[in-house]
Enzyme design. Structure first.
Site, mmCIF file in Angstrom:
data_model
loop_
_atom_site.group_PDB
_atom_site.id
_atom_site.type_symbol
_atom_site.label_atom_id
_atom_site.label_comp_id
_atom_site.label_asym_id
_atom_site.label_seq_id
_atom_site.Cartn_x
_atom_site.Cartn_y
_atom_site.Cartn_z
ATOM 1 C CB ALA A 65 -10.991 -24.470 -13.724
ATOM 2 N N GLY A 108 -13.945 -20.456 -14.683
ATOM 3 C CA GLY A 108 -14.200 -21.052 -15.990
ATOM 4 C C GLY A 108 -15.673 -21.121 -16.324
ATOM 5 C CD GLU A 111 -12.143 -17.841 -17.994
ATOM 6 O OE1 GLU A 111 -11.169 -17.104 -18.216
ATOM 7 O OE2 GLU A 111 -12.031 -19.006 -17.557
ATOM 8 C CD GLU A 131 -10.571 -17.103 -12.858
ATOM 9 O OE1 GLU A 131 -11.113 -17.667 -13.830
ATOM 10 O OE2 GLU A 131 -10.995 -16.015 -12.384
#
Length: 257
Positions: A65, A108, A111, A131
């Site tokens: 992210a 991310g 993901e 994370e």
């Protein structure tokens, strides 16, 4: 604002989508996720596109992210995060989606990879959910999809330690289907996409839905859905074409009818 996504025209039923934020290793900010969700929504309505290949760069599929953007959001900002809707729209894409992964697929990025139906990885690919190193945890499906993909023990190890695994480990664990030389990753993904694009579109859509259903439901319910989908396909022109082509020993020409 510069375009963060490159989308190729449909060729042999396949489109290639490139994430394009090279200065930040394709970090997934709100704008990039929004562009991707919008692109997939448009492709959903395009009969000339039957399969999509999603990739990044040789150095990174997506390194995670956008931390700078994330740092600006407090609790209320996270509760109202527009990215949630973008993730949901990406997840709802009904056509086959293949991820071609080189380099980093972290946070991310990992993901997003797990939103794909098939993952082809270069030997240099790294998959991880780091994370925990930021005092947080995955928030876009990382804990749920990863456990379903690789099992409890490895998912726990990856999420709780934040340590990534390499492509061969990911292949052994079932996270990716194939590992290739990095320079051939996109080429292999496109070749597979073209093979799949030759199949009957309605059968592809229902087969994908049935396979995903297996992750979310009990065996009896999944079997009922599978049989219902199988029965529905009996009424399609593509089924008649497929059987006729087999009997006549010729390639089938599927139209999605």
């Amino acid at each position: 604002m510069p375009q963060m996504l490159n989308v190729s025209p449909a060729e042999q039923g396949v489109r290639l989508i490139n994430l394009h934020r090279p200065d930040v290793l394709n970090a997934l900010n709100t704008e990039l996720l929004g562009e991707l969700a919008a692109a997939l929504a448009a492709i959903e309505q395009d009969p000339d596109t039957r399969v999509v290949v999603l990739t990044g760069s040789r150095k990174a599929f997506a390194a995670g992210a956008d931390i700078n953007e994330m740092a600006e959001r407090d609790l209320v900002g996270i509760l109202n995060d527009p990215r949630v809707a973008h993730w949901q729209n990406i997840s709802a894409f009904s056509k086959p989606l293949i991820a071609a992964v080189n380099g980093f697929a972290l946070g991310g990025g990992c993901e997003l990879v797990m939103h794909a139906d098939i993952i082809i990885a270069g030997e240099d690919a790294k998959f991880g959910q780091p994370e925990i190193n930021l005092g947080i945890m995955p928030g876009a499906g990382g804990t749920q999809r990863l456990l379903r993909a690789v099992g409890k023990s490895l998912a726990m190890q990856m999420v709780l330690s934040g340590v990534a695994i390499d492509a061969r480990h990911a292949e052994r664990a079932g996270l990716v289907s194939e590992v290739t030389q990095p320079e051939l990753t996109v080429e292999r993904a496109i070749a597979l996409a073209r093979l799949i694009a030759q199949k009957a579109p309605l059968a592809l859509r229902l087969a994908k839905e049935a396979l995903l259903k297996a992750q979310d439901t009990d065996l009896a319910s999944g079997l009922r859905f599978e049989r219902h989908a199988f029965t529905v396909l009996a009424g399609t022109q593509d089924r008649k074409e497929g059987i006729a082509a087999f009997q006549e020993k010729r390639p089938a020409h599927f139209t999605g009818q």
